[in-house]
Design a protein around this motif. Sequence first.
Motif, PDB file in Angstrom:
ATOM      1  N   ARG A  91       0.844  -1.155   0.007  1.00 27.53           N
ATOM      2  CA  ARG A  91      -0.021  -0.054  -0.064  1.00 27.53           C
ATOM      3  C   ARG A  91       0.727   1.334   0.007  1.00 27.53           C
ATOM      4  NH1 ARG A  91      -5.349  -1.385   3.991  1.00 27.53           N
ATOM      5  NH2 ARG A  91      -5.821  -3.168   3.173  1.00 27.53           N
ATOM      6  N   THR A  92       0.201   2.589  -0.185  1.00 25.06           N
ATOM      7  CA  THR A  92       0.903   3.564  -0.276  1.00 25.06           C
ATOM      8  C   THR A  92       0.961   4.531   0.702  1.00 25.06           C
ATOM      9  OG1 THR A  92      -0.885   4.729  -1.505  1.00 25.06           O
ATOM     10  CG2 THR A  92       0.847   3.896  -2.804  1.00 25.06           C
ATOM     11  N   VAL A  93       1.673   5.382   1.146  1.00 26.99           N
ATOM     12  CA  VAL A  93       1.782   6.272   2.456  1.00 26.99           C
ATOM     13  C   VAL A  93       2.371   7.630   1.868  1.00 26.99           C
ATOM     14  CG1 VAL A  93       3.902   5.482   3.269  1.00 26.99           C
ATOM     15  CG2 VAL A  93       2.175   6.359   4.927  1.00 26.99           C
ATOM     16  N   ARG A  94       2.062   8.541   2.390  1.00 22.82           N
ATOM     17  CA  ARG A  94       2.401   9.812   1.983  1.00 22.82           C
ATOM     18  C   ARG A  94       3.513  10.371   2.909  1.00 22.82           C
ATOM     19  NH1 ARG A  94      -0.555  14.411   2.962  1.00 22.82           N
ATOM     20  NH2 ARG A  94      -2.024  13.213   4.032  1.00 22.82           N
ATOM     21  N   VAL A  95       4.857  10.790   2.489  1.00 24.97           N
ATOM     22  CA  VAL A  95       5.780  11.111   3.368  1.00 24.97           C
ATOM     23  C   VAL A  95       6.311  12.660   2.980  1.00 24.97           C
ATOM     24  CG1 VAL A  95       8.265  10.601   3.760  1.00 24.97           C
ATOM     25  CG2 VAL A  95       6.908   8.707   3.151  1.00 24.97           C
ATOM     26  N   ARG A  96       6.322  13.174   4.160  1.00 27.22           N
ATOM     27  CA  ARG A  96       6.310  14.682   3.981  1.00 27.22           C
ATOM     28  C   ARG A  96       7.736  15.228   4.390  1.00 27.22           C
ATOM     29  NH1 ARG A  96       2.331  16.859   7.100  1.00 27.22           N
ATOM     30  NH2 ARG A  96       0.678  16.312   5.584  1.00 27.22           N
ATOM     31  N   PHE A  97       8.699  15.709   3.520  1.00 28.92           N
ATOM     32  CA  PHE A  97       9.965  16.279   3.600  1.00 28.92           C
ATOM     33  C   PHE A  97       9.815  17.752   4.043  1.00 28.92           C
ATOM     34  CE2 PHE A  97      10.385  12.633   1.342  1.00 28.92           C
ATOM     35  CZ  PHE A  97      11.716  12.042   1.649  1.00 28.92           C
ATOM     36  N   SER A  98      10.529  18.189   5.095  1.00 30.54           N
ATOM     37  CA  SER A  98      10.466  19.652   5.548  1.00 30.54           C
ATOM     38  C   SER A  98      11.587  20.240   5.717  1.00 30.54           C
ATOM     39  CB  SER A  98       9.367  19.930   6.471  1.00 30.54           C
ATOM     40  OG  SER A  98       9.941  19.174   7.543  1.00 30.54           O
ATOM     41  N   ARG A  99      12.641  19.476   5.953  1.00 31.39           N
ATOM     42  CA  ARG A  99      14.152  20.049   6.444  1.00 31.39           C
ATOM     43  C   ARG A  99      14.908  20.610   5.159  1.00 31.39           C
ATOM     44  NH1 ARG A  99      18.177  16.526   9.671  1.00 31.39           N
ATOM     45  NH2 ARG A  99      19.018  15.761   7.728  1.00 31.39           N
ATOM     46  N   ASP A 100      15.585  19.804   4.603  1.00 34.35           N
ATOM     47  CA  ASP A 100      16.544  20.439   3.419  1.00 34.35           C
ATOM     48  C   ASP A 100      15.650  20.416   1.890  1.00 34.35           C
ATOM     49  OD1 ASP A 100      18.724  20.145   4.867  1.00 34.35           O
ATOM     50  OD2 ASP A 100      18.875  17.998   4.822  1.00 34.35           O
ATOM     51  N   TRP A 101      14.431  19.839   2.122  1.00 31.08           N
ATOM     52  CA  TRP A 101      13.483  20.045   0.908  1.00 31.08           C
ATOM     53  C   TRP A 101      12.067  19.963   1.357  1.00 31.08           C
ATOM     54  CZ3 TRP A 101      10.302  15.868  -1.627  1.00 31.08           C
ATOM     55  CH2 TRP A 101       9.726  16.321  -2.844  1.00 31.08           C
ATOM     56  N   SER A 102      11.198  20.849   0.918  1.00 33.98           N
ATOM     57  CA  SER A 102       9.894  20.830   1.299  1.00 33.98           C
ATOM     58  C   SER A 102       9.059  20.143  -0.011  1.00 33.98           C
ATOM     59  CB  SER A 102       9.246  22.288   1.348  1.00 33.98           C
ATOM     60  OG  SER A 102      10.059  22.527   2.645  1.00 33.98           O
ATOM     61  N   GLY A 103       8.415  19.059   0.510  1.00 35.67           N
ATOM     62  CA  GLY A 103       7.600  18.549  -0.348  1.00 35.67           C
ATOM     63  C   GLY A 103       6.817  16.949  -0.048  1.00 35.67           C
ATOM     64  N   GLU A 104       6.040  16.661  -0.350  1.00 38.53           N
ATOM     65  CA  GLU A 104       5.220  15.393  -0.128  1.00 38.53           C
ATOM     66  C   GLU A 104       5.485  14.370  -1.481  1.00 38.53           C
ATOM     67  OE1 GLU A 104       1.584  16.376   2.982  1.00 38.53           O
ATOM     68  OE2 GLU A 104       1.094  15.557   1.065  1.00 38.53           O
ATOM     69  N   VAL A 105       5.937  13.179  -0.808  1.00 41.72           N
ATOM     70  CA  VAL A 105       6.014  12.114  -1.683  1.00 41.72           C
ATOM     71  C   VAL A 105       5.139  10.811  -1.386  1.00 41.72           C
ATOM     72  CG1 VAL A 105       7.756  10.615  -2.817  1.00 41.72           C
ATOM     73  CG2 VAL A 105       8.344  13.011  -2.226  1.00 41.72           C
ATOM     74  N   GLU A 106       4.147  10.538  -2.419  1.00 35.15           N
ATOM     75  CA  GLU A 106       3.515   9.171  -2.362  1.00 35.15           C
ATOM     76  C   GLU A 106       4.437   7.872  -2.425  1.00 35.15           C
ATOM     77  OE1 GLU A 106      -0.598   7.876  -1.712  1.00 35.15           O
ATOM     78  OE2 GLU A 106       0.315   9.968  -1.917  1.00 35.15           O
ATOM     79  N   THR A 155      14.862  13.772   8.275  1.00 32.43           N
ATOM     80  CA  THR A 155      13.771  13.394   9.276  1.00 32.43           C
ATOM     81  C   THR A 155      12.269  13.880   8.620  1.00 32.43           C
ATOM     82  OG1 THR A 155      15.118  14.131  11.125  1.00 32.43           O
ATOM     83  CG2 THR A 155      12.714  14.096  11.498  1.00 32.43           C
ATOM     84  N   VAL A 156      11.327  12.986   8.620  1.00 32.01           N
ATOM     85  CA  VAL A 156      10.085  13.238   7.927  1.00 32.01           C
ATOM     86  C   VAL A 156       9.078  12.730   8.582  1.00 32.01           C
ATOM     87  CG1 VAL A 156      11.553  12.454   5.717  1.00 32.01           C
ATOM     88  CG2 VAL A 156      10.110  10.841   7.032  1.00 32.01           C
ATOM     89  N   GLU A 157       7.900  13.434   8.221  1.00 32.75           N
ATOM     90  CA  GLU A 157       6.676  12.986   8.683  1.00 32.75           C
ATOM     91  C   GLU A 157       5.880  11.723   7.833  1.00 32.75           C
ATOM     92  OE1 GLU A 157       4.336  16.503   8.995  1.00 32.75           O
ATOM     93  OE2 GLU A 157       5.677  17.248  10.746  1.00 32.75           O
ATOM     94  N   ILE A 158       5.483  10.757   8.395  1.00 35.85           N
ATOM     95  CA  ILE A 158       4.919   9.604   7.747  1.00 35.85           C
ATOM     96  C   ILE A 158       3.328   9.558   8.027  1.00 35.85           C
ATOM     97  CG2 ILE A 158       4.611   7.159   7.340  1.00 35.85           C
ATOM     98  CD1 ILE A 158       7.578   6.704   8.004  1.00 35.85           C
ATOM     99  N   VAL A 159       2.703  10.153   7.098  1.00 35.62           N
ATOM    100  CA  VAL A 159       1.267  10.412   7.352  1.00 35.62           C
ATOM    101  C   VAL A 159       0.609   9.298   6.986  1.00 35.62           C
ATOM    102  CG1 VAL A 159      -0.806  12.112   6.858  1.00 35.62           C
ATOM    103  CG2 VAL A 159       1.691  12.959   6.541  1.00 35.62           C
ATOM    104  N   PHE A 160      -0.243   8.777   8.023  1.00 35.48           N
ATOM    105  CA  PHE A 160      -1.160   7.555   7.932  1.00 35.48           C
ATOM    106  C   PHE A 160      -2.505   7.890   7.302  1.00 35.48           C
ATOM    107  CE2 PHE A 160       1.849   6.716  11.537  1.00 35.48           C
ATOM    108  CZ  PHE A 160       2.552   5.435  10.985  1.00 35.48           C
ATOM    109  N   GLN A 161      -3.128   8.924   7.702  1.00 31.57           N
ATOM    110  CA  GLN A 161      -4.488   9.434   7.443  1.00 31.57           C
ATOM    111  C   GLN A 161      -4.698  10.766   7.604  1.00 31.57           C
ATOM    112  OE1 GLN A 161      -7.470   7.583   9.588  1.00 31.57           O
ATOM    113  NE2 GLN A 161      -9.151   8.231   8.563  1.00 31.57           N
ATOM    114  N   SER A 162      -5.423  11.520   6.776  1.00 34.08           N
ATOM    115  CA  SER A 162      -5.664  12.921   6.752  1.00 34.08           C
ATOM    116  C   SER A 162      -7.047  13.016   7.028  1.00 34.08           C
ATOM    117  CB  SER A 162      -5.018  13.597   5.744  1.00 34.08           C
ATOM    118  OG  SER A 162      -3.769  13.702   5.601  1.00 34.08           O
ATOM    119  N   THR A 163      -7.469  13.944   7.762  1.00 37.73           N
ATOM    120  CA  THR A 163      -9.034  14.054   8.025  1.00 37.73           C
ATOM    121  C   THR A 163      -9.186  15.455   7.746  1.00 37.73           C
ATOM    122  OG1 THR A 163      -9.063  12.510   9.668  1.00 37.73           O
ATOM    123  CG2 THR A 163     -10.790  14.136   9.579  1.00 37.73           C
TER     124      THR A 163
END
Length: 431
Positions: A276-291, A325-333
């Motif tokens: 399955r897929t999950v969203r990974v949010r980068f914010s330190r050296d590069w700002s962006g979200e990757v599926e 260091t990233v944020e692994i997003v399980f679910q967004s409401t």
Amino acid sequence: MKQGTLVTRIVMVVLFLAVAAYFLGSAWRDLDQRMYTVATYSYTVDDYVEATGLLVRREQVLTAETGGAIVDVLPAQGEKVGTGQAVAYLYQDASALERREQIQALELEREQLVYALQDEGSGLDSAQLEEEILQAMTQLRSSAVRGDLTRLEDQALTFKSLVLRQGYSVSGGTEAIQAMVEAIDAQRQALYAQSSQDTRTVWSPVSGVFSAEVDGYESTLVPDILDSLTPSGLDQLVRQRPEAPAGAVGKLIVSSEWYFAVALPADTAQRLVEGRTVRVRFSRDWSGEVEMTVERVGDPEDGRCIVVLSSTQDLAETSLLRSQTVEIVFQSTDGIRVPKRAVRTELRTETGADGQEVTRQATGVYTITGAQAEFKEVEILADDGDYYLVAAVLSDTPSDGEIKRAFRAGDEVIVSSEPLYDGKVILGYLH
């Protein structure tokens, strides 16, 4: 002073103090009740975990015997490079670098002359040529003012070629331009002959995405180790301080798929499902979200599991990254954000479809409609500290009127500790 005048003044002072006390008490009571309204807005609450891991790619380091030479890297970071393409020049000394700059200037001048030569057959007279120059200058200036750089290079080339045509039209036209091109070619050949003695070229052995960052992990942090990687093994890799190979001038990322390896608490890792897929949010050296796709969730080791994620997106943008260091997003409401103090639970009496009155418990907020309070039912979707994320409650087949009266983003909700009811007149509330 007459006694009557003194009494009148005393009475006036007492009345003034009484009125002042009344207004101060009223103001204090209003503040104590804290009645005010808040404008609501759409909001998203993420269920995520923060973690630190390593980016893993299949990479090939480009090396050369620099020997103290001046290195001039040609591709930009994240640029695609083909097999056999020049990726760097090695200059023996400053004079070799200066010669290369002269060659580049001559190539640019030649390009402009050839461009002007191609347009020479348009048959413009001097007046038309001046008008074309004025238009080209205006377009160039307009693009620069707007910050529109999409066609800036072509517009600059057009402007320069028109100016060159105007200059050479006075001294021989096409023949003069052609003679100048031939002279530049002769200068280039001479400079190239001199450069062969003190300038070397580094060629790309394979195709890939170029990166100037060589950190020493290229030979050890490879996709082949990911099937057997453990949390302790990842910790060991993180603690390493590898050095870049001697003579490295950059590297090529030779596979479009890249990976992110991270160790998560076992209970957190079990929320991820392989495939399955999950969203990974980068914010330190590069700002962006990757599926990213969950490639592997390893077995627990000391309460942690290795997790391997993969993606083919944003390879160029992430080509500089390694430890992140990233944020692994399980679910967004998604919902509407309202203060918790604005949300009330009340007993509501309604008339059912059979005409019978029904009393039920309803959760909702009071909004300002005109100058009156109106109860609108909501469903609590998520807890966000001092706020709830809510959504309007509608029937299975809502009517147009029900949809129109439903709670929506932008409504002004009432925050108050005093009792409220539908139709209550609200005056003098605070925003």
